[in-house]
Design a protein around this motif. Structure first.
Motif, PDB file in Angstrom:
ATOM      1  N   SER A 239      -4.512  -5.581  -8.401  1.00  0.00           N
ATOM      2  CA  SER A 239      -4.278  -6.470  -9.552  1.00  0.00           C
ATOM      3  C   SER A 239      -3.007  -7.302  -9.386  1.00  0.00           C
ATOM      4  O   SER A 239      -2.278  -7.530 -10.337  1.00  0.00           O
ATOM      5  N   GLN A 240      -2.740  -7.751  -8.164  1.00  0.00           N
ATOM      6  CA  GLN A 240      -1.620  -8.643  -7.869  1.00  0.00           C
ATOM      7  C   GLN A 240      -0.286  -8.133  -8.428  1.00  0.00           C
ATOM      8  O   GLN A 240       0.528  -8.906  -8.932  1.00  0.00           O
ATOM      9  N   LEU A 241      -0.068  -6.837  -8.371  1.00  0.00           N
ATOM     10  CA  LEU A 241       1.197  -6.215  -8.783  1.00  0.00           C
ATOM     11  C   LEU A 241       1.562  -6.509 -10.235  1.00  0.00           C
ATOM     12  O   LEU A 241       2.734  -6.630 -10.593  1.00  0.00           O
ATOM     13  N   ALA A 242       0.543  -6.601 -11.084  1.00  0.00           N
ATOM     14  CA  ALA A 242       0.777  -6.823 -12.515  1.00  0.00           C
ATOM     15  C   ALA A 242       1.549  -5.639 -13.092  1.00  0.00           C
ATOM     16  O   ALA A 242       1.522  -4.526 -12.549  1.00  0.00           O
ATOM     17  N   ASP A 243       2.249  -5.850 -14.211  1.00  0.00           N
ATOM     18  CA  ASP A 243       3.003  -4.759 -14.847  1.00  0.00           C
ATOM     19  C   ASP A 243       2.109  -3.569 -15.180  1.00  0.00           C
ATOM     20  O   ASP A 243       2.517  -2.417 -15.053  1.00  0.00           O
ATOM     21  N   ILE A 244       0.896  -3.855 -15.643  1.00  0.00           N
ATOM     22  CA  ILE A 244      -0.127  -2.826 -15.853  1.00  0.00           C
ATOM     23  C   ILE A 244      -1.155  -3.057 -14.752  1.00  0.00           C
ATOM     24  O   ILE A 244      -1.878  -4.044 -14.776  1.00  0.00           O
TER      25      ILE A 244
ATOM     26  N   MET B 174       0.845  -1.173   0.000  1.00  0.00           N
ATOM     27  CA  MET B 174       0.000   0.000   0.000  1.00  0.00           C
ATOM     28  C   MET B 174       0.892   1.239   0.000  1.00  0.00           C
ATOM     29  O   MET B 174       1.876   1.309   0.726  1.00  0.00           O
ATOM     30  N   LEU B 175       0.511   2.201  -0.813  1.00  0.00           N
ATOM     31  CA  LEU B 175       1.182   3.494  -0.861  1.00  0.00           C
ATOM     32  C   LEU B 175       0.367   4.459   0.000  1.00  0.00           C
ATOM     33  O   LEU B 175      -0.844   4.576  -0.167  1.00  0.00           O
ATOM     34  N   THR B 176       1.032   5.126   0.923  1.00  0.00           N
ATOM     35  CA  THR B 176       0.379   6.120   1.767  1.00  0.00           C
ATOM     36  C   THR B 176       0.928   7.494   1.401  1.00  0.00           C
ATOM     37  O   THR B 176       2.146   7.688   1.367  1.00  0.00           O
ATOM     38  N   ILE B 177       0.030   8.406   1.118  1.00  0.00           N
ATOM     39  CA  ILE B 177       0.393   9.786   0.795  1.00  0.00           C
ATOM     40  C   ILE B 177      -0.111  10.657   1.934  1.00  0.00           C
ATOM     41  O   ILE B 177      -1.293  10.597   2.279  1.00  0.00           O
ATOM     42  N   GLU B 178       0.770  11.457   2.523  1.00  0.00           N
ATOM     43  CA  GLU B 178       0.383  12.386   3.573  1.00  0.00           C
ATOM     44  C   GLU B 178       0.674  13.801   3.105  1.00  0.00           C
ATOM     45  O   GLU B 178       1.754  14.077   2.582  1.00  0.00           O
ATOM     46  N   ILE B 179      -0.284  14.695   3.323  1.00  0.00           N
ATOM     47  CA  ILE B 179      -0.112  16.107   2.988  1.00  0.00           C
ATOM     48  C   ILE B 179      -0.142  16.877   4.303  1.00  0.00           C
ATOM     49  O   ILE B 179      -1.133  16.844   5.027  1.00  0.00           O
ATOM     50  N   LYS B 180       0.967  17.536   4.586  1.00  0.00           N
ATOM     51  CA  LYS B 180       1.083  18.278   5.836  1.00  0.00           C
ATOM     52  C   LYS B 180       1.334  19.753   5.556  1.00  0.00           C
ATOM     53  O   LYS B 180       2.015  20.108   4.609  1.00  0.00           O
ATOM     54  N   LEU B 181       0.771  20.586   6.410  1.00  0.00           N
ATOM     55  CA  LEU B 181       1.002  22.015   6.375  1.00  0.00           C
ATOM     56  C   LEU B 181       1.546  22.415   7.735  1.00  0.00           C
ATOM     57  O   LEU B 181       0.878  22.183   8.755  1.00  0.00           O
TER      58      LEU B 181
END
Length: 84
Positions: A22-27, A1-8
């Motif tokens: 999609s099971q880490l498929a190339d696409i 999982m990619l987690t993106i945090e935006i902080k100010l």
């Protein structure tokens, strides 16, 4: 999982959880949950909570390509939700 945090100024004001479905498929396809806290002093007066998909992303690209797609889609949904 990619987690993106935006902080100010060190305070979390938004972010996203990006899950490969999609099971880490190339696409690959991803399911995204994006949130933004109300921050009237810089703009939005309401919270945002959206779930959406990013489809057919080429995984061999830089991670920034995926972050850009997530940010672009979240931005579009946020602007639509604000009626802009």
């Amino acid at each position: 999982m990619l987690t993106i945090e935006i902080k100010l100024n060190g305070n979390l004001i938004g972010g996203a959880q990006v899950r490969n479905v999609s099971q880490l498929a190339d696409i690959s396809d991803y399911e995204v949950t994006a949130v933004e806290q109300a921050a009237p002093w810089i703009g939005p007066e309401t919270n945002m909570h959206e779930t959406f998909k990013i489809e057919r992303h080429f995984r061999q690209q830089s991670v920034w390509a995926l972050v850009k797609k997530v940010a672009d889609k979240a931005f579009d949904l946020r602007e639509k939700g604000l009626g802009l």
